[in-house]
Design a protein around this motif. Structure first.
Motif, short mmCIF file in Angstrom:
data_model
loop_
_atom_site.label_atom_id
_atom_site.label_comp_id
_atom_site.label_asym_id
_atom_site.label_seq_id
_atom_site.Cartn_x
_atom_site.Cartn_y
_atom_site.Cartn_z
N PRO A 40 -28.49 37.92 28.78
CA PRO A 40 -28.92 36.58 28.15
C PRO A 40 -30.22 36.18 28.11
O PRO A 40 -31.21 36.43 28.67
CB PRO A 40 -28.11 35.53 29.57
CG PRO A 40 -27.51 36.91 30.19
CD PRO A 40 -27.98 37.95 29.94
N ARG A 136 -25.04 38.77 33.08
CA ARG A 136 -24.25 37.97 32.10
C ARG A 136 -23.20 37.14 32.87
O ARG A 136 -22.63 36.21 32.50
CB ARG A 136 -23.37 39.29 31.20
CG ARG A 136 -24.31 39.61 30.20
CD ARG A 136 -23.54 40.66 29.27
NE ARG A 136 -22.86 41.63 29.72
CZ ARG A 136 -23.62 42.94 29.92
NH1 ARG A 136 -24.82 42.97 29.49
NH2 ARG A 136 -22.84 43.73 30.65
N MET A 141 -21.48 34.36 30.80
CA MET A 141 -20.80 35.17 29.70
C MET A 141 -19.91 36.17 30.09
O MET A 141 -19.59 36.46 31.42
CB MET A 141 -21.98 35.67 29.30
CG MET A 141 -23.15 34.87 28.63
SD MET A 141 -24.64 35.79 28.18
CE MET A 141 -24.07 37.17 26.91
#
Length: 201
Positions: A40, A136, A141
């Motif tokens: 990220p 993540r 995510m």
């Protein structure tokens, strides 16, 4: 790839019990991507990609017959075995594997050709995979397809019992106990049973 292996194959004691001892190393010059995956943006400046590196593998493996039964060939008896494998962590899915087991012939009276086997295996994921997945996860995510949590390690205990039905045909019930399926604690430990039929045509 350059593989190097040192092997010692002694025959021990008056029964000439065979053993196989291996020490190996392999250097793969292919440029492997690191196992961090997509990072990220909020964490990108804090993470250093260790990409396009070669991969090394080191292993040590051993098996030794501990008793002889039913002949002079190499499988006429019971074995114990163990091994350890290490791969370059930053560019490998699994950084370490350890296993130990036994393959025992004729342990039940009047069943001299049945074989019982048991094996315990431990698998350590690359720390880079774990770090990438945690970052993540923190960013909301996807950690990857079919990944339920940051992956760290898993283990399997498996056993089988092979029963010769006739020459060239073996029935082999099998059992597996999987600890931390998918290398996470999200999925409960699982038990699997099955039946394998081995035919020599």
């Amino acid at each position: 790839m350059l593989p190097i292996e040192l092997t010692w194959e002694p025959f021990i004691g008056p029964d000439n019990l065979p053993g196989h001892y291996k020490l190996g190393f392999a250097h793969d010059t292919s440029p492997y991507a690191d196992r961090l995956g997509t990072i990220p943006a909020m964490f990108a400046k804090d993470v250093i990609h260790d990409a396009n590196k070669p991969r090394d593998t080191f292993y040590i493996e051993a098996d030794q017959m501990v008793y002889r039964k039913g002949g002079q060939h190499q499988m006429a008896g019971g074995y114990i075995l163990a091994g350890y494998v290490h791969n370059t962590p930053s560019v490998s899915t699994f950084s370490d594997q350890v296993y130990v087991g036994a393959s025992l012939l004729g342990i039940i009276p009047r069943r001299p050709f049945d074989r019982f086997g048991v094996m315990y295996s431990y698998y350590q994921m690359s720390p880079a995979i774990t770090v990438g997945q945690r970052l993540r996860q923190l960013a909301g995510m996807s950690m990857g397809a079919f990944v339920n949590g940051p992956q760290t390690h898993s283990a399997i205990l498996e056993a089988y019992y092979g029963v010769p039905i006739r020459p060239g045909l073996v029935l082999q019930p099998e059992f597996e106990y999987m600890m931390r399926p998918g290398q996470t604690s999200v999925i409960p430990n699982a038990t699997l049973v099955g039946l394998k039929v081995l035919g020599n045509l």
